[in-house]
Design a protein around this motif. Structure first.
Motif, PDB file in Angstrom:
ATOM      1  N   SER A 133      10.327 -13.038  -4.500  1.00 41.68           N
ATOM      2  CA  SER A 133       9.925 -13.303  -5.266  1.00 41.68           C
ATOM      3  C   SER A 133      10.686 -12.240  -6.921  1.00 41.68           C
ATOM      4  O   SER A 133      10.595 -11.403  -6.097  1.00 41.68           O
ATOM      5  N   ASP A 151       7.656  -2.721  -3.259  1.00 46.24           N
ATOM      6  CA  ASP A 151       7.964  -3.940  -3.073  1.00 46.24           C
ATOM      7  C   ASP A 151       6.109  -4.747  -3.607  1.00 46.24           C
ATOM      8  O   ASP A 151       5.462  -5.023  -4.549  1.00 46.24           O
ATOM      9  N   LYS A 152       5.614  -4.335  -2.759  1.00 49.21           N
ATOM     10  CA  LYS A 152       4.269  -4.965  -2.968  1.00 49.21           C
ATOM     11  C   LYS A 152       2.872  -4.330  -3.889  1.00 49.21           C
ATOM     12  O   LYS A 152       2.276  -4.846  -4.427  1.00 49.21           O
ATOM     13  N   VAL A 172      10.912  -9.434  -8.390  1.00 46.41           N
ATOM     14  CA  VAL A 172      10.610  -8.099  -8.844  1.00 46.41           C
ATOM     15  C   VAL A 172      11.265  -7.516 -10.112  1.00 46.41           C
ATOM     16  O   VAL A 172      11.851  -7.953 -10.481  1.00 46.41           O
ATOM     17  N   GLN A 212      14.884 -11.204  -0.821  1.00 42.08           N
ATOM     18  CA  GLN A 212      13.607 -10.474  -1.807  1.00 42.08           C
ATOM     19  C   GLN A 212      14.958 -10.003  -2.095  1.00 42.08           C
ATOM     20  O   GLN A 212      15.114  -9.791  -3.381  1.00 42.08           O
ATOM     21  N   SER A 261       4.033  -5.919  -6.945  1.00 42.36           N
ATOM     22  CA  SER A 261       3.810  -7.217  -7.097  1.00 42.36           C
ATOM     23  C   SER A 261       2.380  -7.520  -7.744  1.00 42.36           C
ATOM     24  O   SER A 261       1.698  -8.157  -8.159  1.00 42.36           O
ATOM     25  N   GLU A 268       5.582 -15.682  -1.390  1.00 43.81           N
ATOM     26  CA  GLU A 268       5.950 -13.093  -0.537  1.00 43.81           C
ATOM     27  C   GLU A 268       7.272 -13.115  -1.930  1.00 43.81           C
ATOM     28  O   GLU A 268       7.912 -11.843  -2.063  1.00 43.81           O
TER      29      GLU A 268
END
Length: 193
Positions: free
Chosen positions: A141, A171-172, A143, A99, A175, A139
């Protein structure tokens, strides 16, 4: 080459294990991530990478194929050897490394002991395009380059939260809401931390 080993775990240390495969004990070097996923004295399976050099033959083991692929990618970067790659996988979870590379997060990669700013930038530059091709993981990607992300992470760090934990949460949130403002990110992250 040896692609995987399956056998009885004879010895388990933080940096290596011995796996008995039909009477032959293989010494396999591992990361802390793999160590945490291995059982004690039971049957186990490791995906392996064998490094053959003039002065040594080393066998590295990984609990997941994705960790092995990240290790191989890291080895392809100039200035990153097997020990540095293993330290990276021990310090930061493999998905977080992927990530960080995908989102050009130099700070996370630089947080690993022995990785300076130049090496971290080289890792990102060399692997940014390759990491998403090799790992087919939704999961991980890219950002969206959100300057608010870095500001929110800095603010959460100032408030006393661990950067790695805050980064997962931010990050969650990003997204799900790529257009979130700094204030929104901080408010939502504080609710989840």
């Amino acid at each position: 080459m040896i692609a995987q080993l399956q056998g009885r775990l004879v010895e388990k240390n933080l940096t290596d294990v011995v796996i008995d495969c039909h009477g032959v004990g293989y010494l396999v070097e591992i990361s802390l991530h793999t160590y945490s996923q291995l059982p004690d004295n039971e049957q186990c399976k490791l995906y392996t990478y064998m490094q053959v050099r003039e002065d040594a033959h080393r066998l590295f083991g990984f609990a997941e194929k994705s960790e092995r692929e990240i290790f191989k990618l890291l080895l392809s970067v100039s200035g990153v050897g097997a020990n540095t790659a293993r330290t990276m996988l021990s310090s930061v979870a493999p998905t977080q490394i992927a990530q960080a590379i995908a989102s050009e997060d130099v700070r996370t990669i630089q947080s690993v002991k022995g990785i300076g700013a130049k090496t971290a930038q080289r890792v990102i530059l060399d692997l940014k395009d390759k990491i998403l091709q090799v790992l087919d993981n939704p999961e991980i990607s890219i950002v969206a380059s959100n300057t608010g992300r870095d500001e929110a992470l800095s603010a959460l760090e100032t408030l006393g939260y661990a950067r790695k934990q805050a980064q997962k949460v931010v990050d969650k949130i990003l997204s799900n809401q790529p257009d979130a403002t700094v204030e929104d990110l901080i408010k939502q992250a504080l609710k989840q931390l």
